[in-house]
Write a protein that holds these residues in place. Structure first.
Motif, PDB file in Angstrom:
ATOM      1  N   ASN A 326       4.031  -5.024  -8.703  1.00 51.94           N
ATOM      2  CA  ASN A 326       2.951  -5.290  -7.698  1.00 51.94           C
ATOM      3  C   ASN A 326       3.363  -5.594  -6.242  1.00 51.94           C
ATOM      4  OD1 ASN A 326       1.047  -6.119  -9.404  1.00 51.94           O
ATOM      5  ND2 ASN A 326       2.285  -8.123 -10.002  1.00 51.94           N
ATOM      6  N   LYS A 327       4.253  -4.462  -5.763  1.00 45.63           N
ATOM      7  CA  LYS A 327       4.759  -4.310  -4.551  1.00 45.63           C
ATOM      8  C   LYS A 327       3.962  -2.945  -3.956  1.00 45.63           C
ATOM      9  CE  LYS A 327       8.544  -3.673  -1.288  1.00 45.63           C
ATOM     10  NZ  LYS A 327       9.964  -4.031  -1.156  1.00 45.63           N
ATOM     11  N   ASN A 328       3.451  -3.187  -2.868  1.00 42.46           N
ATOM     12  CA  ASN A 328       2.871  -1.816  -2.521  1.00 42.46           C
ATOM     13  C   ASN A 328       3.884  -0.738  -1.877  1.00 42.46           C
ATOM     14  OD1 ASN A 328       0.124  -1.851  -2.466  1.00 42.46           O
ATOM     15  ND2 ASN A 328       0.211  -3.545  -0.914  1.00 42.46           N
ATOM     16  N   GLN A 337      -1.502   3.414  -0.192  1.00 43.81           N
ATOM     17  CA  GLN A 337      -0.567   2.327  -0.574  1.00 43.81           C
ATOM     18  C   GLN A 337      -1.028   2.219  -2.109  1.00 43.81           C
ATOM     19  OE1 GLN A 337       1.859   0.875   0.785  1.00 43.81           O
ATOM     20  NE2 GLN A 337       1.624   1.760   2.862  1.00 43.81           N
ATOM     21  N   LEU A 338      -0.115   2.074  -2.939  1.00 42.73           N
ATOM     22  CA  LEU A 338      -0.394   1.748  -4.364  1.00 42.73           C
ATOM     23  C   LEU A 338       0.530   0.733  -4.924  1.00 42.73           C
ATOM     24  CD1 LEU A 338      -0.766   5.623  -6.014  1.00 42.73           C
ATOM     25  CD2 LEU A 338      -2.842   3.852  -5.348  1.00 42.73           C
ATOM     26  N   LYS A 339       0.216  -0.100  -5.760  1.00 40.20           N
ATOM     27  CA  LYS A 339       0.828  -1.111  -6.489  1.00 40.20           C
ATOM     28  C   LYS A 339       0.826  -0.991  -7.898  1.00 40.20           C
ATOM     29  CE  LYS A 339      -1.740  -5.275  -5.602  1.00 40.20           C
ATOM     30  NZ  LYS A 339      -1.669  -6.488  -4.833  1.00 40.20           N
ATOM     31  N   PHE A 340       1.819  -1.342  -8.550  1.00 42.82           N
ATOM     32  CA  PHE A 340       1.782  -1.255  -9.943  1.00 42.82           C
ATOM     33  C   PHE A 340       2.012  -2.743 -10.891  1.00 42.82           C
ATOM     34  CE2 PHE A 340       3.134   2.562  -8.049  1.00 42.82           C
ATOM     35  CZ  PHE A 340       2.419   3.375  -8.765  1.00 42.82           C
ATOM     36  N   SER A 341       0.718  -2.991 -11.469  1.00 40.81           N
ATOM     37  CA  SER A 341       1.049  -4.291 -12.039  1.00 40.81           C
ATOM     38  C   SER A 341       2.033  -4.273 -13.455  1.00 40.81           C
ATOM     39  CB  SER A 341      -0.355  -4.647 -12.498  1.00 40.81           C
ATOM     40  OG  SER A 341      -1.292  -3.918 -13.140  1.00 40.81           O
ATOM     41  N   PHE A 356      11.629  -5.230 -12.047  1.00 37.38           N
ATOM     42  CA  PHE A 356      12.755  -4.733 -11.064  1.00 37.38           C
ATOM     43  C   PHE A 356      13.100  -3.349 -11.825  1.00 37.38           C
ATOM     44  CE2 PHE A 356      12.891  -9.237 -10.041  1.00 37.38           C
ATOM     45  CZ  PHE A 356      12.634  -9.300  -8.765  1.00 37.38           C
ATOM     46  N   ALA A 357      13.387  -2.367 -10.866  1.00 33.43           N
ATOM     47  CA  ALA A 357      14.045  -1.209 -11.536  1.00 33.43           C
ATOM     48  C   ALA A 357      15.054  -0.661 -10.351  1.00 33.43           C
ATOM     49  CB  ALA A 357      13.220  -0.136 -12.030  1.00 33.43           C
ATOM     50  N   THR A 378       7.457   5.911  -1.343  1.00 31.38           N
ATOM     51  CA  THR A 378       8.502   5.212  -0.631  1.00 31.38           C
ATOM     52  C   THR A 378       7.892   4.029  -0.010  1.00 31.38           C
ATOM     53  OG1 THR A 378       7.519   6.177   1.373  1.00 31.38           O
ATOM     54  CG2 THR A 378       9.059   7.454   0.415  1.00 31.38           C
ATOM     55  N   GLU A 379       8.940   3.193   0.869  1.00 31.15           N
ATOM     56  CA  GLU A 379       8.287   1.998   1.636  1.00 31.15           C
ATOM     57  C   GLU A 379       7.639   2.462   2.825  1.00 31.15           C
ATOM     58  OE1 GLU A 379      10.584  -1.623   1.408  1.00 31.15           O
ATOM     59  OE2 GLU A 379      11.362  -0.778  -0.686  1.00 31.15           O
ATOM     60  N   GLY A 380       7.090   3.642   3.273  1.00 32.35           N
ATOM     61  CA  GLY A 380       6.366   3.930   4.309  1.00 32.35           C
ATOM     62  C   GLY A 380       6.948   5.340   4.733  1.00 32.35           C
TER      63      GLY A 380
END
Ligand code: G4P
Length: 527
Positions: A326-328, A337-341, A356-357, A378-380
């Motif tokens: 759930n993090k972007n 930006q995508l997040k994975f539930s 977490f992984a 990535t984170e940006g």
């Protein structure tokens, strides 16, 4: 646990082999040690058995199994092990090549009676491109095998890598007595017991000159072993871990996977010497696994078996930082930006949603058709991981629409199957026709079947005579233009619009290379 501890306790690797050498059997025994499974036979490989090549239900069934066994994670003595499965059938070799981009090391299984076989050589070439550390397990010692020194020479010569035996067998076949573990300085006595687990019958023997050895394996074999070990020490340098980590030296083990013999020794040594996640190369810079920010790339996409749910699973290897549910994250190619539930992790044959992984882990992401092989998250930062090349295919056919009403479906199907990496698409400069290139015959059947069942489209194949496709480039613009003009009817573009030369014969290719010295001909898409 701190990120660095999570990284150092991880080992992500693949077992590779020529079909039938014992890859599946060895993988299963490794899982038994990890307690990930409890009975032999619980893990079936995703290999398509010989003779089943036109049995589509079999292919579908195997595809289902291969999702489950794509990644097999388990813990062994505080080490988190991720085994990435690779298809056994050589027609799917390209899948295997891509999986090898996501591992930090490799175990090669060789049949001791057959020695190094064709597929092993090809796979080793891919390992060599990335300097992947390899360990060799010579299998089936319970059958009459080639002489161990001959096998070691063969591995060295055929796989073009220095070897260092860390174990040595005592005979083979009916007279197989066991293996002396040079690494642990003990003797494992052969018992053909499938249920054998972590405590194999091993005897400590730091001094093999001791007459006690004779009582275990008879004087004749004890003397032979002493002689062989002397020869090992005389011929081979000390085991050099650095050389192994650089992919220049392969430690070699002997055993019998089906009898679970020699497997524990292999695993024990593996967890000690095999690398934890390594640096990854991107077009921009090297990425260290210990960097705080998450990065990862998709190395494999798997379509759902169920035609009513045409979603897919994209397999992402985490290269750095901590991946969180759930993090972007930035999907670099689309800029979105995508997040994975519900990201999934794989423990043996079970799949579960994870929060977490860590670097080295493989996360399964739900995909509705947006991802491609090689996609970076990535984170940006706008990174692009490299080292996921397409290989020059070996078989070619024109693909034609067999149902004019389903043109769109066909185009979409081809597009998505190519993104999944099932085969490669080229468009001819001569007539604009679409050409599919594969590494195996089976792919044409799989494509036709999947187009029909998943996309409702019909295709027809037409023959085309091509020996090899190679990507071309040159700093000499004039020569490149001249080449493309002269070879117009043999030129095509790949899916990304890059120039590809379709050589009719090996002679035509050799001639082109001879006559156009400033042009570079590449056999992988990354150069
Ligand atoms: P693969 O994934 O590399 O294709 O090979 P796999 O493990 O399926 O093994 C191929 C065959 O070799 C299997 O026999 C397996 O039982 C056998 N095998 C594996 N390790 C050993 C070994 O150490 N010694 C001997 N003698 N045989 C071994 P199969 O008859 O094809 O299949 P199955 O019916 O036994 O499963």
């Amino acid at each position: 646990m701190a990120l660095i501890d999570e990284i150092t306790r991880r080992r992500t690797f693949a077992v590779i082999a020529h079909p039938d050498a014992g890859k599946t059997t060895l993988t299963e025994k490794l899982l038994l040690f990890g307690g990930a499974i409890h009975v032999a036979g619980a893990v079936k490989s995703n290999k398509i058995k010989k003779g089943a090549t036109s049995d589509f239900m079999e292919i579908e069934r195997q595809r289902g199994i291969s999702v489950a066994t794509s990644v097999m994670g388990f813990n062994y003595k505080d080490v988190k092990i991720n085994i990435l499965d690779t298809p056994g059938h050589e027609d799917f070799a390209e899948d295997t090549y891509r999986t090898l981009t996501a591992v930090d090391s490799v175990i090669i299984v060789i049949d001791g009676a057959k020695g190094v076989e064709a597929q092993t050589r090809k796979l080793m070439n891919v390992c060599r491109m990335r300097n992947t550390p390899v360990m060799v397990f010579i299998n089936k010692l319970d059958r009459p095998c080639k002489d161990p020194f001959d096998l070691l020479d063969e591995v060295e010569r055929e796989l073009q890598i220095r070897v260092r035996p860390l174990a040595f067998p005592i005979s083979s076949g009916d007279t197989f007595k066991g293996v002396y573990n040079i690494y642990e300085k003990n003797l494992s006595l052969f018992t053909s017991d499938e249920r054998q687990t972590a405590d194999a019958s091993t005897v400590d023997f730091s001094d093999i000159s001791s007459p006690e050895l004779d009582t275990y394996i008879s004087k004749q074999y004890a003397d032979q072993l002493r002689e062989n070990l002397d020869l090992v020490e005389a011929v081979y340098d000390e085991f050099d871990r650095e050389a192994y980590l650089e992919g220049k030296l392969a430690p070699v083990f002997f055993g019998s996977a089906v009898n679970n013999f020699g497997v524990r020794e292999l695993l024990e040594c593996f967890i000690r010497i095999a690398p934890s996640p390594r640096k990854s190369t991107t077009e921009n810079r090297l990425v260290e696994p210990s960097e705080a920010k998450m990065t990862g790339f998709v190395f494999k996409i798997h379509a759902n078996m169920d035609p009513n749910h045409r979603d897919r699973i994209a397999f992402m290897k985490i290269c750095s930082g901590t991946f969180e549910r759930n993090k972007n994250y930035l999907h670099v190619r689309s800029g979105k930006q995508l997040k994975f539930s519900s990201p999934t992790a794989f423990m043996a044959e079970k799949k579960s949603v994870i929060d977490f992984a860590y670097p080295g882990d493989i996360v399964g992401l739900h995909d509705t058709g947006t991802f491609k092989i090689g996609d970076t998250f990535t984170e940006g930062e706008k990174l692009k991981f490299t080292g996921i090349p397409s290989f020059s295919p070996e078989l070619f056919r024109y693909i034609e629409n067999a149902d004019p009403m389903k043109f769109k479906q066909l185009a979409k199907g081809i597009d998505q199957l190519m993104d999944e990496g099932v085969a490669q698409l080229f468009t001819s400069n001569l007539n604009g026709r679409k050409i599919i290139g594969t590494v195996g015959q089976l792919q044409f059947e799989v494509i036709q079947y999947r187009l029909e069942h998943e996309y409702g489209a019909m295709c027809r194949w037409e023959p085309i005579s091509i020996h090899k496709a190679c990507w071309i480039e040159s700093d000499n613009a004039e020569q490149l233009a001249d080449f493309k003009r002269r070879k117009h009817s043999n030129m095509a573009v790949d899916k990304h619009g890059r120039d590809v030369f379709l050589a009719d014969t090996s002679y035509a290719l050799a001639l082109a290379q001879e006559n156009f010295k400033d042009i570079r001909f590449h056999f992988t898409s990354e150069f």
